[in-house]
Design a protein around this motif. Structure first.
Motif, mmCIF file in Angstrom:
data_model
loop_
_atom_site.group_PDB
_atom_site.id
_atom_site.type_symbol
_atom_site.label_atom_id
_atom_site.label_comp_id
_atom_site.label_asym_id
_atom_site.label_seq_id
_atom_site.Cartn_x
_atom_site.Cartn_y
_atom_site.Cartn_z
ATOM 1 N N GLU A 104 0.830 -1.204 0.000
ATOM 2 C CA GLU A 104 0.000 0.000 0.000
ATOM 3 C C GLU A 104 0.864 1.253 0.000
ATOM 4 N N GLY A 105 0.440 2.202 -0.764
ATOM 5 C CA GLY A 105 1.172 3.454 -0.828
ATOM 6 C C GLY A 105 0.584 4.349 -1.894
ATOM 7 N N PRO A 106 0.786 5.653 -1.777
ATOM 8 C CA PRO A 106 0.219 6.582 -2.759
ATOM 9 C C PRO A 106 0.915 6.450 -4.113
ATOM 10 N N ASP A 107 0.159 6.697 -5.159
ATOM 11 C CA ASP A 107 0.780 6.739 -6.482
ATOM 12 C C ASP A 107 0.412 8.045 -7.171
ATOM 13 N N VAL A 108 1.164 8.369 -8.210
ATOM 14 C CA VAL A 108 0.994 9.618 -8.949
ATOM 15 C C VAL A 108 0.584 9.283 -10.371
ATOM 16 N N ARG A 109 -0.507 9.907 -10.817
ATOM 17 C CA ARG A 109 -0.960 9.663 -12.185
ATOM 18 C C ARG A 109 0.043 10.251 -13.172
ATOM 19 N N ALA A 110 0.379 9.463 -14.189
ATOM 20 C CA ALA A 110 1.313 9.920 -15.212
ATOM 21 C C ALA A 110 0.984 9.253 -16.537
ATOM 22 N N ALA A 111 1.050 10.037 -17.608
ATOM 23 C CA ALA A 111 0.954 9.460 -18.944
ATOM 24 C C ALA A 111 2.304 8.834 -19.271
ATOM 25 N N TYR A 112 2.284 7.781 -20.066
ATOM 26 C CA TYR A 112 3.560 7.166 -20.429
ATOM 27 C C TYR A 112 3.601 6.888 -21.925
ATOM 28 N N PHE A 113 4.793 7.103 -22.476
ATOM 29 C CA PHE A 113 5.058 6.778 -23.866
ATOM 30 C C PHE A 113 6.034 5.613 -23.907
ATOM 31 N N LEU A 114 5.717 4.614 -24.693
ATOM 32 C CA LEU A 114 6.597 3.482 -24.900
ATOM 33 C C LEU A 114 7.340 3.714 -26.204
ATOM 34 N N ALA A 115 8.666 3.826 -26.146
ATOM 35 C CA ALA A 115 9.463 4.145 -27.328
ATOM 36 C C ALA A 115 10.910 3.734 -27.085
ATOM 37 N N ASP A 116 11.753 3.956 -28.083
ATOM 38 C CA ASP A 116 13.158 3.556 -27.953
ATOM 39 C C ASP A 116 14.037 4.756 -27.623
ATOM 40 N N GLU A 117 15.336 4.586 -27.830
ATOM 41 C CA GLU A 117 16.295 5.625 -27.443
ATOM 42 C C GLU A 117 16.207 6.871 -28.317
ATOM 43 N N ASN A 118 15.452 6.789 -29.426
ATOM 44 C CA ASN A 118 15.295 7.950 -30.307
ATOM 45 C C ASN A 118 14.099 8.831 -29.929
ATOM 46 N N ALA A 119 13.380 8.448 -28.884
ATOM 47 C CA ALA A 119 12.127 9.127 -28.542
ATOM 48 C C ALA A 119 12.323 10.612 -28.269
ATOM 49 N N LEU A 120 13.271 10.961 -27.408
ATOM 50 C CA LEU A 120 13.447 12.362 -27.027
ATOM 51 C C LEU A 120 13.818 13.222 -28.227
ATOM 52 N N ASP A 121 14.744 12.742 -29.048
ATOM 53 C CA ASP A 121 15.161 13.521 -30.210
ATOM 54 C C ASP A 121 14.029 13.631 -31.227
ATOM 55 N N THR A 122 13.248 12.568 -31.384
ATOM 56 C CA THR A 122 12.114 12.608 -32.307
ATOM 57 C C THR A 122 11.087 13.633 -31.848
ATOM 58 N N LEU A 123 10.877 13.749 -30.548
ATOM 59 C CA LEU A 123 9.917 14.704 -30.004
ATOM 60 C C LEU A 123 10.506 16.107 -29.850
ATOM 61 N N GLY A 124 11.812 16.253 -30.079
ATOM 62 C CA GLY A 124 12.441 17.561 -29.945
ATOM 63 C C GLY A 124 12.561 18.026 -28.508
#
Length: 401
Positions: free
Chosen positions: A116-136
């Motif tokens: 038991e413990g609090p959790d934080v809502r978060a959207a998640y993207f499943l992608a590879d190592e190119n994700a950040l650069d692709t999204l700029g």
């Protein structure tokens, strides 16, 4: 003097028109102040920074029908093919497209789901190592995924051990600001935070926490796959035109659907807010015009009723400025009472919207500015007919009608 008492007495003798105008001003003030506040809130929402170079990014979905195809290998070849296109900065497979209104979200917590413990809502993207650069999107702290940390699989029997999160999500999980290097849990799966990214929005701008985003190095190898491509901004349209042919040439047994720029995804997702904004602006313009015409009409009506009286005053030596001033003061008295009533109604209406529709609390600044605007507009509406009345010749005005 301003002759307030005679003006009051005159209004009491013909109070029906004055009361109707007072109510009209009150309604206009109440509605316009709330509409202006909501419109400004929508403008701020629609113009907010998303963290992405939207004009550089487009996405599409592939549906593969070749049952004998090695999907994992083909996706790797497809990504390489896309990255080799002239003016393409990067490309990557994703489970969802940011700002599109369709995606995945879950809870990240400091303890596994078995505890038991609090959790934080978060959207998640499943992608590879190119994700950040692709999204700029750039990293603020930490590092990007290594290729060996990325898992491409048709099942989730094996799950990644690392994640990159936004600063907003990190601060919500670890208010002291030391999220980098810590471990969080996605269900029962532990994920070590290896990077803190710049602010970026999830798939839903209207989410309660649109800035809480996590990127997980996992690519689901399935026949249904989303691909995001980032290009040079001036070349995006040209590349989008040829992307379907290139994808079919790469593998003929698949279909390309949903080809669209990120800015178009955002506009489609916000279509209802854009429509609301346009309707509110139209409502404000119409109400102000109707109120202005109402004031103009009442003034013309009063002048026509008092033509003889005006002529008599002019014959007795009243200046033109005194006639204009008389009607301005008369209108100002009606307007002030209407504005007071309308301001009270505006605050009450704002409270109802807050309680029943979760709208932001009405800022009294908008009530004051609306009241000032209506007051000025009402005075301007009187100037022309009042000036016309002041120019009436005493000999004409005092004739028997």
């Amino acid at each position: 003097m301003l002759e307030i008492k005679p003006i009051f007495n005159s209004l009491l003798r013909s109070k029906a028109g004055a009361i109707m105008l007072l109510i009209q001003i009150a309604i206009t003030t109440a509605i316009v102040s709330n509409a202006a506040f909501i419109a400004k809130d929508r403008i701020d929402f629609l113009s907010q920074e998303t963290g992405y170079p939207e004009e550089e990014i487009f996405s599409f979905t592939t549906m593969t029908f070749d049952k004998e195809l090695d999907i994992v290998q083909k996706f790797e070849e497809t990504e390489t093919m896309l990255r080799n296109i002239h003016s393409v900065k990067n490309a990557s497979l994703f489970n969802a497209v940011p700002l599109s209104g369709s995606g995945s979200a879950g809870g990240l917590s400091l303890k596994p789901a078995t505890e038991e413990g609090p959790d934080v809502r978060a959207a998640y993207f499943l992608a590879d190592e190119n994700a950040l650069d692709t999204l700029g999107v750039n990293l603020l702290e930490g590092r990007n995924f290594r290729p060996d940390e990325v898992i491409m699989s048709a099942s989730r029997g094996v799950f990644p051990e690392v994640t990159i999160i936004t600063k907003a999500l990190g601060l919500e999980l670890f208010p002291t600001g030391d999220a980098l290097g810590k471990t969080v849990y996605f269900g029962v799966a532990p994920l070590k935070i290896i990077g803190i990214a710049e602010p970026m929005k999830s798939a839903w701008l209207k989410d309660s926490r649109p800035d809480n985003v996590s990127i997980i190095p996992f690519v689901s190898a399935s026949i249904f796959q989303k691909i995001i491509v980032r290009t040079e901004p001036e070349q995006r349209t040209a590349i989008m035109r040829q992307i379907e042919d290139l994808m079919i040439q790469d593998h003929s047994k698949r279909v390309i659907i949903g080809l669209q720029g990120m800015d178009e995804d955002k506009r489609d997702n916000n279509a209802s807010d854009i429509l609301m904004l346009r309707m509110l602006i139209t409502l404000i313009i119409v109400l102000v015009l109707i109120t202005g015409l109402g004031i103009f009409g009442l003034t013309v009506f009063n002048i026509n009723k008092r033509t003889k009286q005006i002529g008599t005053r002019r014959a007795l030596g009243a200046r033109k400025s005194a006639i204009v001033r008389y009607f301005l003061i008369e209108n100002a008295i009606i307007c002030v009472f209407g504005l007071v009533l309308g301001s009270i109604a505006a605050i009450f209406m704002g409270q109802l919207l807050l309680e029943n529709y979760s709208m932001p609390a009405l800022d009294t600044f908008y009530v004051l500015m609306t009241a000032l605007f209506v007051f000025i507009a009402s005075l301007l509406s009187v100037v022309m007919p009042a000036t016309k009345a002041a120019n009436i010749s005493p000999s004409i005005a005092t004739r028997s009608i």
